[in-house]
Write a protein that holds these residues in place. Structure first.
Motif, PDB file in Angstrom:
ATOM      1  N   TRP A  80       0.838  -1.211   0.000  1.00  0.00           N
ATOM      2  CA  TRP A  80       0.000   0.000   0.000  1.00  0.00           C
ATOM      3  C   TRP A  80       0.868   1.254   0.000  1.00  0.00           C
ATOM      4  CZ3 TRP A  80      -1.082   3.786   3.918  1.00  0.00           C
ATOM      5  CH2 TRP A  80      -2.127   4.649   3.578  1.00  0.00           C
ATOM      6  N   LEU A  81       1.956   1.208   0.745  1.00  0.00           N
ATOM      7  CA  LEU A  81       2.871   2.349   0.784  1.00  0.00           C
ATOM      8  C   LEU A  81       3.488   2.597  -0.587  1.00  0.00           C
ATOM      9  CD1 LEU A  81       4.332   4.488   2.481  1.00  0.00           C
ATOM     10  CD2 LEU A  81       6.054   2.753   3.025  1.00  0.00           C
ATOM     11  N   ASP A  82       3.873   1.537  -1.286  1.00  0.00           N
ATOM     12  CA  ASP A  82       4.428   1.695  -2.640  1.00  0.00           C
ATOM     13  C   ASP A  82       3.402   2.288  -3.594  1.00  0.00           C
ATOM     14  OD1 ASP A  82       6.859   0.704  -1.840  1.00  0.00           O
ATOM     15  OD2 ASP A  82       6.465  -1.348  -2.515  1.00  0.00           O
ATOM     16  N   ALA A  83       2.138   1.927  -3.394  1.00  0.00           N
ATOM     17  CA  ALA A  83       1.079   2.488  -4.234  1.00  0.00           C
ATOM     18  C   ALA A  83       0.971   3.999  -4.037  1.00  0.00           C
ATOM     19  CB  ALA A  83      -0.253   1.808  -3.928  1.00  0.00           C
ATOM     20  N   LEU A  84       1.185   4.449  -2.807  1.00  0.00           N
ATOM     21  CA  LEU A  84       1.189   5.888  -2.561  1.00  0.00           C
ATOM     22  C   LEU A  84       2.417   6.546  -3.179  1.00  0.00           C
ATOM     23  CD1 LEU A  84       0.045   6.238   1.179  1.00  0.00           C
ATOM     24  CD2 LEU A  84      -1.199   7.008  -0.850  1.00  0.00           C
ATOM     25  N   LYS A  85       3.568   5.906  -3.001  1.00  0.00           N
ATOM     26  CA  LYS A  85       4.819   6.481  -3.484  1.00  0.00           C
ATOM     27  C   LYS A  85       4.829   6.664  -4.993  1.00  0.00           C
ATOM     28  CE  LYS A  85       7.932   4.625   0.096  1.00  0.00           C
ATOM     29  NZ  LYS A  85       9.066   3.680   0.335  1.00  0.00           N
ATOM     30  N   MET A  86       4.196   5.744  -5.729  1.00  0.00           N
ATOM     31  CA  MET A  86       4.329   5.760  -7.181  1.00  0.00           C
ATOM     32  C   MET A  86       3.693   6.995  -7.823  1.00  0.00           C
ATOM     33  SD  MET A  86       1.576   2.920  -8.529  1.00  0.00           S
ATOM     34  CE  MET A  86      -0.193   3.143  -8.319  1.00  0.00           C
ATOM     35  N   THR A  87       2.799   7.675  -7.098  1.00  0.00           N
ATOM     36  CA  THR A  87       2.138   8.845  -7.671  1.00  0.00           C
ATOM     37  C   THR A  87       2.835  10.159  -7.315  1.00  0.00           C
ATOM     38  OG1 THR A  87       0.673   9.097  -5.745  1.00  0.00           O
ATOM     39  CG2 THR A  87      -0.095   7.678  -7.538  1.00  0.00           C
ATOM     40  N   VAL A  88       3.787  10.122  -6.381  1.00  0.00           N
ATOM     41  CA  VAL A  88       4.318  11.369  -5.825  1.00  0.00           C
ATOM     42  C   VAL A  88       5.033  12.212  -6.871  1.00  0.00           C
ATOM     43  CG1 VAL A  88       5.983  12.358  -4.201  1.00  0.00           C
ATOM     44  CG2 VAL A  88       4.468  10.503  -3.472  1.00  0.00           C
ATOM     45  N   ILE A  89       6.039  11.637  -7.545  1.00  0.00           N
ATOM     46  CA  ILE A  89       6.858  12.423  -8.475  1.00  0.00           C
ATOM     47  C   ILE A  89       6.040  12.984  -9.638  1.00  0.00           C
ATOM     48  CG2 ILE A  89       8.783  12.324 -10.094  1.00  0.00           C
ATOM     49  CD1 ILE A  89       9.648  12.479  -7.196  1.00  0.00           C
ATOM     50  N   PRO A  90       5.266  12.155 -10.369  1.00  0.00           N
ATOM     51  CA  PRO A  90       4.494  12.748 -11.476  1.00  0.00           C
ATOM     52  C   PRO A  90       3.448  13.742 -11.010  1.00  0.00           C
ATOM     53  CG  PRO A  90       3.893  10.435 -11.131  1.00  0.00           C
ATOM     54  CD  PRO A  90       5.105  10.683 -10.319  1.00  0.00           C
ATOM     55  N   LEU A  91       2.874  13.527  -9.816  1.00  0.00           N
ATOM     56  CA  LEU A  91       1.873  14.467  -9.324  1.00  0.00           C
ATOM     57  C   LEU A  91       2.509  15.801  -8.957  1.00  0.00           C
ATOM     58  CD1 LEU A  91      -1.132  14.743  -8.710  1.00  0.00           C
ATOM     59  CD2 LEU A  91      -0.659  14.006  -6.358  1.00  0.00           C
ATOM     60  N   ILE A  92       3.730  15.777  -8.401  1.00  0.00           N
ATOM     61  CA  ILE A  92       4.438  17.022  -8.094  1.00  0.00           C
ATOM     62  C   ILE A  92       4.574  17.865  -9.360  1.00  0.00           C
ATOM     63  CG2 ILE A  92       6.672  18.013  -7.458  1.00  0.00           C
ATOM     64  CD1 ILE A  92       7.094  15.604  -5.641  1.00  0.00           C
ATOM     65  N   VAL A  93       5.060  17.239 -10.420  1.00  0.00           N
ATOM     66  CA  VAL A  93       5.298  17.960 -11.670  1.00  0.00           C
ATOM     67  C   VAL A  93       3.995  18.508 -12.238  1.00  0.00           C
ATOM     68  CG1 VAL A  93       6.129  17.758 -14.041  1.00  0.00           C
ATOM     69  CG2 VAL A  93       7.366  16.620 -12.175  1.00  0.00           C
ATOM     70  N   ALA A  94       2.975  17.670 -12.313  1.00  0.00           N
ATOM     71  CA  ALA A  94       1.709  18.084 -12.923  1.00  0.00           C
ATOM     72  C   ALA A  94       1.061  19.219 -12.145  1.00  0.00           C
ATOM     73  CB  ALA A  94       0.762  16.887 -13.011  1.00  0.00           C
ATOM     74  N   LEU A  95       1.020  19.110 -10.817  1.00  0.00           N
ATOM     75  CA  LEU A  95       0.357  20.136 -10.024  1.00  0.00           C
ATOM     76  C   LEU A  95       1.153  21.441  -9.999  1.00  0.00           C
ATOM     77  CD1 LEU A  95      -0.981  18.075  -6.972  1.00  0.00           C
ATOM     78  CD2 LEU A  95      -2.276  18.971  -8.912  1.00  0.00           C
ATOM     79  N   LEU A  96       2.478  21.338  -9.967  1.00  0.00           N
ATOM     80  CA  LEU A  96       3.278  22.557  -9.979  1.00  0.00           C
ATOM     81  C   LEU A  96       3.128  23.310 -11.304  1.00  0.00           C
ATOM     82  CD1 LEU A  96       6.675  21.819  -8.208  1.00  0.00           C
ATOM     83  CD2 LEU A  96       4.914  23.452  -7.544  1.00  0.00           C
ATOM     84  N   VAL A  97       3.168  22.588 -12.396  1.00  0.00           N
ATOM     85  CA  VAL A  97       3.038  23.243 -13.700  1.00  0.00           C
ATOM     86  C   VAL A  97       1.694  23.963 -13.804  1.00  0.00           C
ATOM     87  CG1 VAL A  97       2.817  22.854 -16.178  1.00  0.00           C
ATOM     88  CG2 VAL A  97       4.636  21.725 -14.903  1.00  0.00           C
ATOM     89  N   THR A  98       0.620  23.272 -13.471  1.00  0.00           N
ATOM     90  CA  THR A  98      -0.701  23.894 -13.589  1.00  0.00           C
ATOM     91  C   THR A  98      -0.890  25.007 -12.568  1.00  0.00           C
ATOM     92  OG1 THR A  98      -1.647  22.160 -12.163  1.00  0.00           O
ATOM     93  CG2 THR A  98      -1.754  21.820 -14.536  1.00  0.00           C
ATOM     94  N   GLY A  99      -0.435  24.782 -11.323  1.00  0.00           N
ATOM     95  CA  GLY A  99      -0.624  25.790 -10.284  1.00  0.00           C
ATOM     96  C   GLY A  99       0.137  27.070 -10.570  1.00  0.00           C
ATOM     97  N   ILE A 100       1.422  26.958 -10.952  1.00  0.00           N
ATOM     98  CA  ILE A 100       2.234  28.144 -11.195  1.00  0.00           C
ATOM     99  C   ILE A 100       1.802  28.848 -12.476  1.00  0.00           C
ATOM    100  CG2 ILE A 100       4.563  28.944 -11.726  1.00  0.00           C
ATOM    101  CD1 ILE A 100       5.618  26.787  -9.843  1.00  0.00           C
ATOM    102  N   ALA A 101       1.538  28.077 -13.527  1.00  0.00           N
ATOM    103  CA  ALA A 101       1.126  28.690 -14.790  1.00  0.00           C
ATOM    104  C   ALA A 101      -0.190  29.448 -14.639  1.00  0.00           C
ATOM    105  CB  ALA A 101       1.007  27.618 -15.873  1.00  0.00           C
ATOM    106  N   LYS A 102      -1.137  28.850 -13.938  1.00  0.00           N
ATOM    107  CA  LYS A 102      -2.419  29.521 -13.737  1.00  0.00           C
ATOM    108  C   LYS A 102      -2.271  30.716 -12.811  1.00  0.00           C
ATOM    109  CE  LYS A 102      -5.289  25.417 -14.535  1.00  0.00           C
ATOM    110  NZ  LYS A 102      -6.219  24.429 -13.905  1.00  0.00           N
ATOM    111  N   GLY A 103      -1.411  30.588 -11.796  1.00  0.00           N
ATOM    112  CA  GLY A 103      -1.184  31.711 -10.898  1.00  0.00           C
ATOM    113  C   GLY A 103      -0.541  32.886 -11.613  1.00  0.00           C
ATOM    114  N   ALA A 104       0.446  32.592 -12.481  1.00  0.00           N
ATOM    115  CA  ALA A 104       1.097  33.659 -13.235  1.00  0.00           C
ATOM    116  C   ALA A 104       0.119  34.331 -14.184  1.00  0.00           C
ATOM    117  CB  ALA A 104       2.289  33.090 -14.008  1.00  0.00           C
TER     118      ALA A 104
END
Length: 431
Positions: free
Chosen positions: A58-82
């Motif tokens: 279960w822990l690995d299932a959580l870990k597998m989403t962390v890196i791609p989710l960081i990138v996706a959310l940062l790109v959308t959050g910063i771009a929309k904020g700018a």
């Protein structure tokens, strides 16, 4: 909208009875593990192996989403904020204050938690038992090598961003993503829209995956709790109680920080601000939702004398983009986990974790508390050099600190709105 539908899965996993089921599963697991200690190694060790195996999956299932989710959310959050910042003076001034407060919040959380664990430490025996118990859950609990100052600054810029993502080097990955998102905000509108929608789609899909993972959280948390209880015994309960109190204290302090901001920076009389915030703060405590508190915040802004055109722009933006308590409480969790494990982070790692905490808050917008807990704190913990396995246990008790998260967010949303209202002065506030 697609993003709204994508949030239904994690939101469903985080509302209603689900958080309580996870909390009960943790309690039962810890109690069962504690009793298993009395059965001797012949019984305890096989049970720990099974629990660790199930919890690890279960822990690995959580870990597998962390890196791609960081990138996706940062790109959308910063771009929309700018993009929002360019929409007008009110929006631009609001974004500026969001950045200032989030950065200050991250620094405050790191410093304050370092002081709190020193002033109010766990008893030595409980700390040692917890370290042994957490080692049974995650074998990657050995302290990482401390880089030199030169190596730290050299590592900020990734020579290979794919390798950085693969190795879990969060700080260089975040640096690259921030530059990429800022560049996206400057390209032609149609192309910018295409890129942002692409990353929006990735984030939507990952949020659905996280919703599925959180749906089976009671099983995973029970297994991890059993393994911890069987290894640490009653020290596990002491550690969780200690964690809840210290992290909640950080949330209370950030909330109190909103009052001088509104009174001094926004020129709102102390009594007026305090009285007007009772309604939105009550909604925040009862719902743990800044969005649900928005109508009450708009009413409070009117009472405080905030111009309608300012409140109508800044408060919705604050609810969507601004998490004042997030950086402070998120970095505080990572530093607390480090203290649990007996880590002494280097100055470079502390700076990296604080920087990541500040920036990553822009990507945690409008997510349920348990989802943002994992997506926001995991990269901070990785930057600090501590395992993220304890987060899978702490998410079970997140509902308590999350009350103070929302309370602080609502208070700072209103305080910053008052500051923006004052700073604009008598100049036209057309947006």
């Amino acid at each position: 909208m697609t993003s709204e539908k994508a949030e239904e899965a994690p939101a469903a996993a985080s509302r209603g009875s689900r958080p309580y089921l996870v909390l009960v599963a943790l309690f039962i697991g810890l109690v069962g593990g504690t009793f298993a200690q009395a059965g001797g190694d012949g019984i305890r060790e096989p049970l720990i192996q099974v629990a660790t195996y199930v919890g690890g999956l279960w822990l690995d299932a959580l870990k597998m989403t962390v890196i791609p989710l960081i990138v996706a959310l940062l790109v959308t959050g910063i771009a929309k904020g700018a993009e929002a910042a360019r929409a007008g003076r009110i929006a631009g001034r609001s974004i500026l204050w969001f950045v200032i407060v989030c950065t200050s919040s991250a620094i405050f959380g790191a410093v304050m938690m370092a002081l709190l664990v020193r002033w109010f430490p766990l008893p030595q025996g409980a700390g040692e038992a917890l370290q042994a118990g957490l080692a049974a859950i995650d074998q990657s609990t050995s302290s990482p090598p401390i880089p030199s100052v030169a190596d730290f600054f050299r590592g900020i810029i990734p020579s290979n961003v794919i390798a950085a993502a693969s190795n879990g080097d969060v700080l260089p990955l975040v640096v690259f993503t921030v530059f990429f998102a800022l560049a996206v905000a400057r390209i032609a509108p149609q192309r910018r829209k295409t890129v942002v929608e692409f990353f929006d789609g990735i984030a939507d899909a990952l949020l659905i995956v996280i919703g599925w993972v959180l749906w089976i959280a009671p099983l995973g948390v029970f297994a991890l709790g059993f393994a911890l209880g069987a290894s640490a015994g009653g020290a596990a309960f002491a550690g969780l109680a200690h964690y809840i109190v210290l992290v909640s204290v950080i949330g209370v302090l950030v909330t109190l920080w909103g009052y001088p901001i509104a009174i001094v920076g926004g020129s709102v009389p102390a009594g007026l601000f305090t009285k007007s915030m009772i309604a939105p703060q009550s909604v925040a405590i009862s719902t743990r939702s800044s969005l649900a508190s928005l109508p009450a915040m708009l009413g409070a802004a009117k009472v405080q004398g905030v111009r309608e055109q300012v409140a109508d722009v800044t408060l919705p933006m604050a609810v969507a983009l601004f998490r004042a308590t997030g950086p402070a409480m998120n970095v505080a969790v990572a530093f607390y986990v480090a203290s649990w494990l007996g880590y002494q982070p280097s100055l470079g790692a502390a700076i990296a974790a604080t920087g990541v905490a500040s920036v990553i808050s822009y990507g945690a917008v409008s997510l349920p508390g348990e989802v943002s807990f994992i997506s926001s704190i995991a990269p901070i913990a990785m930057a600090l050099g501590v395992p993220i396995a304890p987060l899978a246990l702490l998410v079970a008790v997140e509902m308590v600190p999350d009350i103070f998260r929302t309370l602080g967010n609502v208070t700072l949303d209103s305080a910053v709105t008052a500051v923006v209202n004052k700073n604009l002065g008598s100049v036209s506030t057309e947006n």
